[in-house]
Scaffold this active site. Structure first.
Site, PDB file in Angstrom:
ATOM      1  N   HIS A 313       0.850  -1.183   0.000  1.00 44.10           N
ATOM      2  CA  HIS A 313       0.000   0.000   0.000  1.00 44.10           C
ATOM      3  C   HIS A 313       0.884   1.230   0.000  1.00 44.10           C
ATOM      4  O   HIS A 313       1.927   1.239   0.646  1.00 44.10           O
ATOM      5  CB  HIS A 313      -0.904   0.002   1.242  1.00 44.10           C
ATOM      6  CG  HIS A 313      -2.070   0.907   1.108  1.00 44.10           C
ATOM      7  ND1 HIS A 313      -1.983   2.251   1.378  1.00 44.10           N
ATOM      8  CD2 HIS A 313      -3.335   0.675   0.687  1.00 44.10           C
ATOM      9  CE1 HIS A 313      -3.159   2.792   1.144  1.00 44.10           C
ATOM     10  NE2 HIS A 313      -3.993   1.872   0.718  1.00 44.10           N
ATOM     11  N   ASP A 371      -7.934  -5.673   0.423  1.00 41.83           N
ATOM     12  CA  ASP A 371      -8.421  -6.470  -0.693  1.00 41.83           C
ATOM     13  C   ASP A 371      -7.972  -7.920  -0.661  1.00 41.83           C
ATOM     14  O   ASP A 371      -8.468  -8.738  -1.418  1.00 41.83           O
ATOM     15  CB  ASP A 371      -7.977  -5.836  -2.014  1.00 41.83           C
ATOM     16  CG  ASP A 371      -8.711  -4.540  -2.249  1.00 41.83           C
ATOM     17  OD1 ASP A 371      -9.876  -4.469  -1.855  1.00 41.83           O
ATOM     18  OD2 ASP A 371      -8.109  -3.610  -2.796  1.00 41.83           O
TER      19      ASP A 371
HETATM   20  N1  ACO Z   1       4.041  -7.550  -4.829  1.00 42.08           N
HETATM   21  C1  ACO Z   1       5.371  -7.545  -5.029  1.00 42.08           C
HETATM   22  N2  ACO Z   1       6.161  -6.473  -4.883  1.00 42.08           N
HETATM   23  C2  ACO Z   1       5.566  -5.329  -4.506  1.00 42.08           C
HETATM   24  C3  ACO Z   1       4.172  -5.244  -4.266  1.00 42.08           C
HETATM   25  C4  ACO Z   1       3.409  -6.414  -4.437  1.00 42.08           C
HETATM   26  N3  ACO Z   1       2.086  -6.417  -4.228  1.00 42.08           N
HETATM   27  N4  ACO Z   1       3.863  -4.000  -3.914  1.00 42.08           N
HETATM   28  C5  ACO Z   1       5.010  -3.292  -3.925  1.00 42.08           C
HETATM   29  N5  ACO Z   1       6.036  -4.106  -4.272  1.00 42.08           N
HETATM   30  C6  ACO Z   1       7.467  -3.745  -4.339  1.00 42.08           C
HETATM   31  C7  ACO Z   1       7.773  -2.884  -5.554  1.00 42.08           C
HETATM   32  O1  ACO Z   1       8.131  -3.672  -6.657  1.00 42.08           O
HETATM   33  C8  ACO Z   1       8.912  -2.048  -5.042  1.00 42.08           C
HETATM   34  O2  ACO Z   1      10.083  -2.842  -5.027  1.00 42.08           O
HETATM   35  P1  ACO Z   1      11.532  -2.186  -5.336  1.00 42.08           P
HETATM   36  O3  ACO Z   1      11.757  -1.187  -4.243  1.00 42.08           O
HETATM   37  O4  ACO Z   1      12.454  -3.337  -5.327  1.00 42.08           O
HETATM   38  O5  ACO Z   1      11.393  -1.555  -6.699  1.00 42.08           O
HETATM   39  C9  ACO Z   1       8.553  -1.793  -3.577  1.00 42.08           C
HETATM   40  O6  ACO Z   1       7.733  -2.933  -3.195  1.00 42.08           O
HETATM   41  C10 ACO Z   1       7.784  -0.496  -3.351  1.00 42.08           C
HETATM   42  O7  ACO Z   1       6.639  -0.523  -4.149  1.00 42.08           O
HETATM   43  P2  ACO Z   1       6.027   0.690  -4.956  1.00 42.08           P
HETATM   44  O8  ACO Z   1       5.351   0.152  -6.173  1.00 42.08           O
HETATM   45  O9  ACO Z   1       7.055   1.750  -5.110  1.00 42.08           O
HETATM   46  O10 ACO Z   1       4.940   1.199  -3.916  1.00 42.08           O
HETATM   47  P3  ACO Z   1       3.747   2.110  -4.251  1.00 42.08           P
HETATM   48  O11 ACO Z   1       3.433   2.804  -2.996  1.00 42.08           O
HETATM   49  O12 ACO Z   1       4.004   2.944  -5.468  1.00 42.08           O
HETATM   50  O13 ACO Z   1       2.603   1.051  -4.656  1.00 42.08           O
HETATM   51  C11 ACO Z   1       0.687  -0.312  -4.650  1.00 42.08           C
HETATM   52  C12 ACO Z   1       1.536   0.716  -3.872  1.00 42.08           C
HETATM   53  C13 ACO Z   1       0.304   0.229  -6.028  1.00 42.08           C
HETATM   54  C14 ACO Z   1      -0.610  -0.569  -3.860  1.00 42.08           C
HETATM   55  C15 ACO Z   1       1.499  -1.612  -4.803  1.00 42.08           C
HETATM   56  O14 ACO Z   1       1.869  -2.105  -3.528  1.00 42.08           O
HETATM   57  C16 ACO Z   1       0.733  -2.694  -5.561  1.00 42.08           C
HETATM   58  O15 ACO Z   1       0.716  -2.669  -6.788  1.00 42.08           O
HETATM   59  N6  ACO Z   1       0.110  -3.682  -4.844  1.00 42.08           N
HETATM   60  C17 ACO Z   1      -0.673  -4.697  -5.487  1.00 42.08           C
HETATM   61  C18 ACO Z   1      -2.027  -4.150  -5.908  1.00 42.08           C
HETATM   62  C19 ACO Z   1      -2.931  -3.931  -4.734  1.00 42.08           C
HETATM   63  O16 ACO Z   1      -3.141  -4.790  -3.896  1.00 42.08           O
HETATM   64  N7  ACO Z   1      -3.559  -2.740  -4.710  1.00 42.08           N
HETATM   65  C20 ACO Z   1      -4.556  -2.408  -3.696  1.00 42.08           C
HETATM   66  C21 ACO Z   1      -4.196  -1.155  -2.987  1.00 42.08           C
HETATM   67  S1  ACO Z   1      -5.312  -0.918  -1.672  1.00 42.08           S
HETATM   68  C22 ACO Z   1      -6.702  -0.268  -2.393  1.00 42.08           C
HETATM   69  O17 ACO Z   1      -6.727   0.312  -3.447  1.00 42.08           O
HETATM   70  C23 ACO Z   1      -7.912  -0.470  -1.605  1.00 42.08           C
END
Ligand code: ACO
Length: 436
Positions: A313, A371
């Site tokens: 998140h 979720d």
């Molecule tokens: N699975 C694997 N790796 C992940 C995940 C994940 N679900 N989420 C983040 N990471 C990793 C990224 O690849 C990144 O790694 P790095 O530093 O080696 O490049 C690091 O964790 C940081 O992630 P970011 O993408 O920079 O974090 P951001 O805050 O931009 O993204 C997000 C948040 C979009 C929710 C992301 O965690 C994601 O895509 N999760 C999966 C989708 C999801 O469950 N969304 C629901 C959000 S809650 C809602 O809307 C109610």
């Protein structure tokens, strides 16, 4: 906004004149540096794609402490609201700032239930869609189309119009989602029944048919009500910011909320519960719990583009408090339906356990979000997977409209208009076709 005694000074390594910037304090959370005059003073913009460090507004509705894993609506912890209040009380709180007393609750419930029907003409509009259209495609259209049916509540600058549009949206969203569902399965629409609760009425419109009596299960009704409460607002997330930006041009509330629905559809936002459940299905099909190791390996391999959906998140860097409540509801619903040994729930629990012990997830502070479990609950209730995001939109509507109305009532509000760092071609002349 309360000014802090401290000021920020921005200085430049080339000896350019430094600028002093005011700092403001909120009641909680990080202070903000006011950069509104920065361009006038320096000729420079700030650069912050994704709003990683930018507060786009002042708000008094929802507060999240991502490090503590805390979510407050108008100051009340989500855990207390989810256990002591129902969704309509939560709507009252978000819209008006206070939980209703008994009399206010009765009056508010009556007001909302008065508006649950939609203009009969809307079913003909719905008929224009293909039967296999995604419910979010239908919802984007239907919510936007409300402005064509309710002309008397489309003036965003009129507080009475804003109030009635808010009530209409909260009241009509369940009717529209249920109509979208009935349309795809070819069953007759069920009109709302106003003696049922908000969640009970939704279950009725979804699952009843004119042929026989439908009895609402109190456990499922409570579970759905909790899903609505947990999704009701989440401060300046992507869809809420979309609603604010869209509404900042003065467009009507229905159009602004339709923009929020469109934004929510994306798999990184509201589409995550659908994506999380599909991911669990895929792992289950590939061999279930035994395949978790292989799946996690794929997730950690950046070139695979595979994510653990329902994990991570932007704000929560500790357990999402909504995920805990959702896991509890999941147990309750599966118990009620005699599905305690549901293989997908077992798989989700095993996946969560392994991920929470894995260095990749621990070091990145990746925890389950709401979720991760909400899809399992919805599937158990009988809600088809493509409808999950529409349920989220239904619940988030109150947050969107509360935030939109807060913005319009804010004397500091301006049309939203971000700037850019231009990286394209400098000015050049068009050449005649033969010379290009
Ligand atoms: N699975 C694997 N790796 C992940 C995940 C994940 N679900 N989420 C983040 N990471 C990793 C990224 O690849 C990144 O790694 P790095 O530093 O080696 O490049 C690091 O964790 C940081 O992630 P970011 O993408 O920079 O974090 P951001 O805050 O931009 O993204 C997000 C948040 C979009 C929710 C992301 O965690 C994601 O895509 N999760 C999966 C989708 C999801 O469950 N969304 C629901 C959000 S809650 C809602 O809307 C109610």
């Amino acid at each position: 906004m309360k000014a802090s005694d401290t000021k920020a000074t921005l200085s430049f390594s080339n000896g350019g004149q430094s600028v002093e910037l005011p700092i403001y304090k909120g009641t909680m959370g990080p202070e903000v540096i006011d950069i509104r005059k920065l361009y006038a003073q320096t000729g420079m913009f700030t650069y912050d794609p994704g709003f990683m460090s930018t507060a786009s507004c002042e708000s008094a509705i929802t507060y999240i402490d991502g490090d503590k894993g805390e979510l407050l609506y108008r100051g009340y912890p989500i855990e207390q609201l989810a256990t002591n209040c129902d969704f309509l009380e939560t709507c009252h709180l978000l819209l008006y700032g206070e939980l209703p007393n008994e009399g206010e609750k009765t009056a508010f419930t009556k007001l909302v239930t008065n508006h649950t029907m939609v203009n009969e003409q809307m079913q003909f509009f719905l008929r224009g869609f293909r039967r296999d259209a995604h419910p979010m495609a239908i919802m984007t259209g239907l919510v936007g189309a409300l402005s064509a049916f309710y002309h008397d509540s489309t003036d965003i600058n009129n507080p009475k119009h804003r109030e009635i549009a808010a009530i209409r949206l909260i009241a009509k969203m369940p009717t529209l989602v249920a109509m979208a569902y009935k349309y795809t399965i070819g069953q007759p629409y069920m009109y709302p029944k106003n003696d049922l609760s908000y969640a009970g009425n939704f279950l009725h419109m979804m699952f009843a048919t004119p042929c026989e009596e439908y009895k609402v299960s109190p456990v499922l009704e409570r579970a759905l009500d909790r899903i609505f409460i947990l999704h009701a607002d989440h401060e300046q997330n992507a869809s809420t910011s979309t609603v604010r930006l869209c509404g900042s041009s003065g467009t009507n509330p229905f159009a602004a909320i339709a923009a929020g629905v469109a934004c929510l559809w994306g798999p990184a936002h509201g589409g995550a519960n659908e994506a999380a459940l599909n991911m669990l299905y895929d792992i289950q099909k590939a061999g279930g719990v035994d395949k978790i190791g292989e799946f996690i390996k794929q997730v950690k391999d950046k070139s695979s583009n595979v994510k653990l959906m329902g994990f991570g998140h932007r704000v929560y860097k500790n357990y999402d408090p909504r995920a805990k409540l959702m896991q509890e509801t999941c147990r309750e619903v599966l118990g009620e339906l005699g599905l305690e040994n549901d293989p997908l729930f077992k798989l989700a629990m095993a996946l969560e356990k392994i991920a929470l012990e894995d260095e990749y997830f621990v070091s990145r502070k990746l925890y389950p979000n709401v979720d991760f479990y909400s899809g399992i609950v919805q599937r158990a209730i009988g809600i088809p997977v493509p409808l999950f995001t529409a349920i989220f939109a239904l619940a988030r509507t109150v947050g969107w409209i509360a935030q939109l109305n807060e913005m319009i009532g804010d004397p500091e509000y301006k049309i939203g208009r971000p700037r850019q760092l231009f990286e394209g071609s400098p000015k050049r002349d068009v050449q005649p076709l033969a010379k290009r």
